[in-house]
Design a protein around this motif. Structure first.
Motif, short mmCIF file in Angstrom:
data_model
loop_
_atom_site.label_atom_id
_atom_site.label_comp_id
_atom_site.label_asym_id
_atom_site.label_seq_id
_atom_site.Cartn_x
_atom_site.Cartn_y
_atom_site.Cartn_z
N ARG A 120 5.85 1.91 -11.73
CA ARG A 120 5.46 2.93 -10.76
C ARG A 120 3.97 2.86 -10.46
N VAL A 121 3.17 2.58 -11.45
CA VAL A 121 1.73 2.43 -11.23
C VAL A 121 1.47 1.25 -10.29
N VAL A 122 2.16 0.14 -10.51
CA VAL A 122 2.01 -1.03 -9.64
C VAL A 122 2.43 -0.68 -8.21
N SER A 123 3.56 0.00 -8.08
CA SER A 123 4.05 0.33 -6.73
C SER A 123 3.11 1.32 -6.03
N ALA A 124 2.49 2.22 -6.78
CA ALA A 124 1.54 3.16 -6.19
C ALA A 124 0.30 2.44 -5.69
N ALA A 125 -0.18 1.50 -6.47
CA ALA A 125 -1.37 0.74 -6.08
C ALA A 125 -1.14 -0.02 -4.78
N ILE A 126 0.05 -0.54 -4.61
CA ILE A 126 0.37 -1.29 -3.40
C ILE A 126 0.56 -0.36 -2.20
N GLY A 127 1.22 0.77 -2.42
CA GLY A 127 1.60 1.64 -1.31
C GLY A 127 0.56 2.59 -0.76
N TYR A 128 -0.30 3.14 -1.60
CA TYR A 128 -1.18 4.21 -1.12
C TYR A 128 -2.21 3.76 -0.10
N SER A 129 -2.73 2.56 -0.23
CA SER A 129 -3.76 2.12 0.71
C SER A 129 -3.21 1.93 2.12
N TRP A 130 -2.05 1.28 2.25
CA TRP A 130 -1.53 1.08 3.60
C TRP A 130 -1.00 2.38 4.20
N LYS A 131 -0.51 3.31 3.36
CA LYS A 131 -0.05 4.60 3.90
C LYS A 131 -1.23 5.39 4.47
N TYR A 132 -2.38 5.32 3.78
CA TYR A 132 -3.58 5.98 4.32
C TYR A 132 -3.90 5.40 5.69
N ALA A 133 -3.96 4.08 5.78
CA ALA A 133 -4.32 3.43 7.03
C ALA A 133 -3.32 3.81 8.14
N ALA A 134 -2.04 3.76 7.85
CA ALA A 134 -1.03 4.11 8.85
C ALA A 134 -1.16 5.56 9.29
N ARG A 135 -1.32 6.45 8.35
CA ARG A 135 -1.44 7.88 8.70
C ARG A 135 -2.71 8.16 9.48
N ARG A 136 -3.79 7.53 9.09
CA ARG A 136 -5.07 7.73 9.79
C ARG A 136 -4.96 7.23 11.22
N LEU A 137 -4.38 6.04 11.42
CA LEU A 137 -4.29 5.45 12.74
C LEU A 137 -3.27 6.15 13.65
N ILE A 138 -2.15 6.56 13.07
CA ILE A 138 -1.07 7.15 13.89
C ILE A 138 -1.19 8.65 14.03
N LEU A 139 -1.49 9.34 12.95
CA LEU A 139 -1.42 10.80 12.97
C LEU A 139 -2.77 11.52 13.06
#
Length: 142
Positions: A120-139
């Motif tokens: 879960r730690v590995v999956s969080a490290a991979i997921g949080y950065s791109w989710k920030y970028a997507a949310r910042r750009l789209i929303l």
């Protein structure tokens, strides 16, 4: 500028400053991850739910908390005035993140025999950065 004003700018004021938002998103993501992680542990080790099902449930709880804090504290500008549409897009990005999270957890735990909480730690490290970028750009773009 004195320390109090700097802290107010960092912690309290609405902002479109990307560095401040990144810091705040890191804090929110950390809080969401702690809630997700604890819920994952309880579902899996206490309630004996399969770790992948537990991961989906705990991820969903973290997603709702992340949304609430993000729109009220992290991002200063909101692209959509319709909150239902905004939430639906936020969740859509989260569901894509859930797919990545589940795949990475399965790869780490099943293929590499990593303990599910470490996965879960590995999956969080991979997921949080791109989710920030997507949310910042789209929303939440200014």
């Amino acid at each position: 500028m004195d320390l109090k004003k700097k802290l107010d700018r960092l912690m309290l004021e609405k902002t479109d400053n990307v560095l401040v938002q990144l810091f705040r998103y890191f804090v929110v993501s950390g809080l969401s991850l702690v809630i997700d992680f604890c819920t994952l542990f309880v579902f899996t080790d206490v309630l004996r739910v399969h770790y992948l099902a537990s991961s989906v449930l705990s991820y969903a709880l973290g997603l709702v908390i992340n949304y609430y804090i993000s729109v009220n504290w992290v991002f200063g500008t909101r692209t959509y005035s319709d909150r239902r549409k905004e939430f639906a897009i936020f969740v859509g990005i989260g569901i894509a993140g859930l797919g990545v999270n589940t795949l990475v957890m399965w790869i780490c735990a099943s293929l590499f025999s990593l303990y599910y909480l470490a996965a879960r730690v590995v999956s969080a490290a991979i997921g949080y950065s791109w989710k920030y970028a997507a949310r910042r750009l789209i929303l939440f773009r200014s």
